[in-house]
Motif scaffolding. Structure first.
Motif, PDB file in Angstrom:
ATOM      1  N   GLU A 447       0.848  -1.176   0.000  1.00  0.00           N
ATOM      2  CA  GLU A 447       0.000   0.000   0.000  1.00  0.00           C
ATOM      3  C   GLU A 447       0.892   1.237   0.000  1.00  0.00           C
ATOM      4  N   PRO A 448       0.367   2.390  -0.422  1.00  0.00           N
ATOM      5  CA  PRO A 448       1.171   3.608  -0.357  1.00  0.00           C
ATOM      6  C   PRO A 448       1.658   3.877   1.060  1.00  0.00           C
ATOM      7  N   GLU A 449       2.869   4.402   1.163  1.00  0.00           N
ATOM      8  CA  GLU A 449       3.467   4.645   2.474  1.00  0.00           C
ATOM      9  C   GLU A 449       2.621   5.608   3.304  1.00  0.00           C
ATOM     10  N   LEU A 450       2.000   6.596   2.636  1.00  0.00           N
ATOM     11  CA  LEU A 450       1.163   7.545   3.367  1.00  0.00           C
ATOM     12  C   LEU A 450       0.007   6.823   4.048  1.00  0.00           C
ATOM     13  N   LEU A 451      -0.657   5.919   3.326  1.00  0.00           N
ATOM     14  CA  LEU A 451      -1.803   5.216   3.894  1.00  0.00           C
ATOM     15  C   LEU A 451      -1.365   4.311   5.045  1.00  0.00           C
ATOM     16  N   VAL A 452      -0.238   3.621   4.889  1.00  0.00           N
ATOM     17  CA  VAL A 452       0.265   2.757   5.958  1.00  0.00           C
ATOM     18  C   VAL A 452       0.577   3.576   7.211  1.00  0.00           C
ATOM     19  N   ALA A 453       1.279   4.706   7.023  1.00  0.00           N
ATOM     20  CA  ALA A 453       1.656   5.535   8.162  1.00  0.00           C
ATOM     21  C   ALA A 453       0.430   6.125   8.858  1.00  0.00           C
ATOM     22  N   LEU A 454      -0.561   6.569   8.091  1.00  0.00           N
ATOM     23  CA  LEU A 454      -1.757   7.159   8.695  1.00  0.00           C
ATOM     24  C   LEU A 454      -2.543   6.108   9.478  1.00  0.00           C
ATOM     25  N   ARG A 455      -2.676   4.937   8.924  1.00  0.00           N
ATOM     26  CA  ARG A 455      -3.420   3.895   9.639  1.00  0.00           C
ATOM     27  C   ARG A 455      -2.731   3.528  10.944  1.00  0.00           C
ATOM     28  N   ARG A 456      -1.411   3.421  10.912  1.00  0.00           N
ATOM     29  CA  ARG A 456      -0.678   3.107  12.131  1.00  0.00           C
ATOM     30  C   ARG A 456      -0.852   4.218  13.165  1.00  0.00           C
ATOM     31  N   GLN A 457      -0.795   5.476  12.714  1.00  0.00           N
ATOM     32  CA  GLN A 457      -0.942   6.604  13.632  1.00  0.00           C
ATOM     33  C   GLN A 457      -2.349   6.652  14.217  1.00  0.00           C
ATOM     34  N   LEU A 458      -3.357   6.391  13.401  1.00  0.00           N
ATOM     35  CA  LEU A 458      -4.731   6.462  13.891  1.00  0.00           C
ATOM     36  C   LEU A 458      -5.051   5.304  14.829  1.00  0.00           C
ATOM     37  N   ARG A 459      -4.422   4.150  14.634  1.00  0.00           N
ATOM     38  CA  ARG A 459      -4.600   3.060  15.595  1.00  0.00           C
ATOM     39  C   ARG A 459      -4.031   3.448  16.959  1.00  0.00           C
ATOM     40  N   GLN A 460      -2.879   4.125  16.955  1.00  0.00           N
ATOM     41  CA  GLN A 460      -2.312   4.590  18.216  1.00  0.00           C
ATOM     42  C   GLN A 460      -3.211   5.623  18.881  1.00  0.00           C
ATOM     43  N   VAL A 461      -3.798   6.504  18.102  1.00  0.00           N
ATOM     44  CA  VAL A 461      -4.720   7.507  18.651  1.00  0.00           C
ATOM     45  C   VAL A 461      -5.917   6.821  19.304  1.00  0.00           C
ATOM     46  N   GLN A 462      -6.447   5.792  18.631  1.00  0.00           N
ATOM     47  CA  GLN A 462      -7.588   5.085  19.211  1.00  0.00           C
ATOM     48  C   GLN A 462      -7.200   4.358  20.496  1.00  0.00           C
ATOM     49  N   THR A 463      -5.981   3.799  20.528  1.00  0.00           N
ATOM     50  CA  THR A 463      -5.537   3.072  21.717  1.00  0.00           C
ATOM     51  C   THR A 463      -5.295   4.009  22.895  1.00  0.00           C
ATOM     52  N   PHE A 464      -4.616   5.122  22.647  1.00  0.00           N
ATOM     53  CA  PHE A 464      -4.220   6.019  23.731  1.00  0.00           C
ATOM     54  C   PHE A 464      -5.325   6.979  24.157  1.00  0.00           C
ATOM     55  N   TYR A 465      -6.123   7.465  23.178  1.00  0.00           N
ATOM     56  CA  TYR A 465      -7.099   8.521  23.478  1.00  0.00           C
ATOM     57  C   TYR A 465      -8.548   8.057  23.352  1.00  0.00           C
ATOM     58  N   GLY A 466      -8.789   6.874  22.813  1.00  0.00           N
ATOM     59  CA  GLY A 466     -10.156   6.403  22.655  1.00  0.00           C
ATOM     60  C   GLY A 466     -10.919   7.130  21.568  1.00  0.00           C
ATOM     61  N   LEU A 467     -10.212   7.761  20.622  1.00  0.00           N
ATOM     62  CA  LEU A 467     -10.858   8.488  19.527  1.00  0.00           C
ATOM     63  C   LEU A 467     -10.932   7.572  18.312  1.00  0.00           C
ATOM     64  N   ASP A 468     -12.155   7.283  17.881  1.00  0.00           N
ATOM     65  CA  ASP A 468     -12.382   6.395  16.734  1.00  0.00           C
ATOM     66  C   ASP A 468     -12.361   7.240  15.459  1.00  0.00           C
ATOM     67  N   VAL A 469     -11.324   7.085  14.634  1.00  0.00           N
ATOM     68  CA  VAL A 469     -11.125   7.929  13.448  1.00  0.00           C
ATOM     69  C   VAL A 469     -11.350   7.094  12.197  1.00  0.00           C
ATOM     70  N   MET A 470     -12.232   7.569  11.325  1.00  0.00           N
ATOM     71  CA  MET A 470     -12.450   6.921  10.026  1.00  0.00           C
ATOM     72  C   MET A 470     -11.540   7.568   8.998  1.00  0.00           C
ATOM     73  N   LEU A 471     -10.779   6.771   8.286  1.00  0.00           N
ATOM     74  CA  LEU A 471      -9.853   7.262   7.252  1.00  0.00           C
ATOM     75  C   LEU A 471     -10.324   6.773   5.894  1.00  0.00           C
ATOM     76  N   GLU A 472     -10.437   7.692   4.952  1.00  0.00           N
ATOM     77  CA  GLU A 472     -10.813   7.335   3.584  1.00  0.00           C
ATOM     78  C   GLU A 472      -9.888   8.065   2.619  1.00  0.00           C
ATOM     79  N   VAL A 473      -9.183   7.310   1.798  1.00  0.00           N
ATOM     80  CA  VAL A 473      -8.285   7.867   0.777  1.00  0.00           C
ATOM     81  C   VAL A 473      -8.815   7.434  -0.578  1.00  0.00           C
ATOM     82  N   GLN A 474      -9.205   8.385  -1.414  1.00  0.00           N
ATOM     83  CA  GLN A 474      -9.773   8.101  -2.723  1.00  0.00           C
ATOM     84  C   GLN A 474      -8.747   8.416  -3.798  1.00  0.00           C
TER      85      GLN A 474
END
Length: 569
Positions: A447-474
């Protein structure tokens, strides 16, 4: 991963939200107000001439007063509309209405002896300097026809000599006005295109985006059928890009032909070339309509070139006419072709100026892009070696230690199953890390590096802060590696602001290529019972967006907060 209904409703609402509000339209430009004002001035002066003029100068009847009064009302109506609709302007059709009014005025004021004959020049002048030669020339012919009809209806052939003089004068002067007005319009359009070409696209998007943008701008300027670009890449391989007019609804096609396949296109002599074939519309009926001429680099005079070679190129491009220019590349060679049936020598000359302006900049962008990519590759090699030495090796040591403990424990030990599971987990982690290091070293990602990095970052945000973030790249490859770094920082900062300054439990991020712009939308709902946030601008995000030439718009209401980032490509 499934998302709860609130997130889905939020993303749907964000897509329904219109684009960033355009700034309020400025006051009508001075040119438009001048045209409206002159029309009113002419209409009132005609009415005053009829009122105060001595008998015999202007034929007066109730019909005359009705026509002139109607034209005054028409002119005032346009002026009132312009005053209530900021930025109001009109196309060439309104000037056809004007010359119909002038024909009626000439008809009502004596035909050939009417003093209002010169009013036609107002419409021709305004049309030519606003819409160019073609519109001005058509209006001139229409004005001559209306003058002739008006005079013939009133006087027949009694004043044919006056009609002939006035029609000839109107035709000659109208053509001169249309010609000079067309030159002025073409000059403005050329300067605008050269300005856009000098800016090109955002170099962070890479050379291919820049080339696509350049071809699209050239196509729109010429109104041509296709734009074909043939050039060599950094490895001396041929690349053939073909862009079609937006009306065709076809995407830019790219291919890598062999050297033998492109030789017919490269057989043309260097410099700018204009070719009009025997099927190029009505031009084939005119003297010099069928031609193949060339303007050599550094020369000022056109000369004939190989008609057969140009005809063969026209057959390959499936066109009756084209203009072409050789590319001023430091390394390699190439040509650009614009196809169409109404192209002239000036178009070929201007195309040569465009490529001389644009391609040195494109080569510089390509060089910087390759240098940055090579530097990134070397950095990946270093990081991969460090990863192996500092991270994988300790895990290998851990696995050896666990294996030694397992062997010492024996088969009858109570902890043997747990040690076996731990040993398997160590082996799996080492395998994954080795695979990641290999892919990272070679730069290959599923997958594109940007998408991989964003997904990893958003998983950490959900784990640490409990914020459920939906990511969509078109769209694939919406940003290259250098622009991806800026996009990652913008999205990360936006999500961080949501975590720090709101109590939202859901958020959304949409990244897409929208109308030639990289669009980034970051949004979150306003918590129940909370007041709508006060107007604000996130400073760090605004600075990053401004640094890449983009715009930031913040929409905050009682339902959601939305950050809209638009970066031109």
């Amino acid at each position: 991963m499934s998302w709860n209904p609130d997130i889905r409703r939020l993303i749907a609402a964000a897509r329904r939200t219109p684009g960033a509000a355009a700034p309020s339209a400025a006051a009508p430009e001075a040119e438009a107000w001048m045209v409206f004002g002159m029309r009113v001035l002419l209409s009132i002066s005609a009415l005053l001439t009829l009122y105060i003029g001595p008998g015999g100068v202007v034929a007066s009847s109730p019909w005359t007063w009705i026509v002139l009064g109607g034209y005054v009302l028409h002119s005032l109506t346009l002026l009132v509309i312009a005053s209530y609709r900021a930025g109001f302007w009109h196309g060439p059709n309104i000037y056809w209405v004007d010359i119909v009014w002038y024909g009626a005025i000439v008809l009502a004021t004596g035909g050939g002896t009417s003093p209002f004959f010169s009013f036609f020049l107002f419409a021709i002048l305004a049309t030519s300097f606003r819409h160019g030669f073609d519109a001005g020339a058509r209006l001139t012919l229409g004005a001559v026809g209306i003058v002739t009809l008006s005079v013939m209806l009133v006087q027949g052939f009694q004043s044919f000599h006056i009609l002939l003089l006035r029609a000839t004068f109107l035709l000659a002067l109208g053509y001169m006005i249309a010609f000079w007005g067309g030159l002025s319009v073409d000059q403005r359009r050329r300067l605008a295109l050269l300005r856009d070409v000098s800016r090109l696209s955002n170099p962070r998007f890479g050379v291919q985006h820049t080339l696509d943008s350049l071809m699209d701008k050239i196509l729109r300027y010429y109104g041509a059928t296709t734009c074909t670009l043939l050039m060599q890449d950094s490895h001396q391989r041929w690349i053939l890009n073909t862009a079609h007019h937006p009306r065709a609804g076809r995407a830019i096609s790219r291919s890598r032909p062999d050297a033998a396949d492109v030789q017919p296109l490269l057989a043309l002599a260097p410099g700018a070339i204009l070719y009009r074939g025997p099927g190029a519309g009505l031009l084939r009926l005119l003297p010099g309509g069928v031609c193949a001429v060339r303007l050599a680099t550094g020369e000022k005079e056109w000369c004939k070139t190989d008609m057969d070679a140009c005809g063969h190129v026209a057959d390959l491009l499936d066109t009756d006419g084209f203009v072409s220019a050789s590319l001023p590349l430091r390394k390699g060679s190439g040509r650009i072709f614009i196809t169409g049936s109404r192209l002239r020598r000036g178009d070929a000359t201007f195309l040569k100026h465009i490529v001389q302006q644009a391609f040195p900049v494109i080569e510089t962008i390509d060089l910087l892009d390759r240098l940055a990519s090579e530097a990134a590759f070397r950095e990946r090699q270093t990081i991969a070696r460090d990863l192996h030495d500092s991270t994988i090796q300790p895990y290998i040591g851990l696995r050896h230690a666990v294996a030694a403990i397992r062997n010492s424990a024996g088969e009858d030990s109570a902890v043997a199953p747990e040690l076996d599971r731990l040993l398997a987990m160590c082996s799996d982690v080492i395998g994954d890390m080795r695979d990641f290091a290999q892919r990272f070293r070679s730069g290959r990602q599923e997958e594109p590096e940007l998408l991989v990095a964003l997904r990893r970052q958003l998983r950490q945000v959900q784990t640490f802060y409990g914020l459920d973030v939906m990511l969509e790249v078109q769209g694939e490859g919406v940003a290259n590696d250098r622009m991806a770094a800026e996009v990652f920082q913008i999205v990360t900062e936006g999500i961080s602001n949501i975590c720090k300054h709101t109590r939202a439990r859901t958020a959304g991020v949409v990244i897409e290529d929208a109308a030639g712009q990289l669009a980034i939308d970051i949004f979150n709902p306003v918590s129940d019972g909370a007041q709508a946030p006060k107007p604000f601008v996130p400073r760090s995000i605004a600075e990053r967006v401004a640094a890449v030439g983009g715009t930031l718009d913040v929409k905050a209401d009682g339902r959601q907060t939305l950050l809209r980032v638009r970066i031109p490509v």
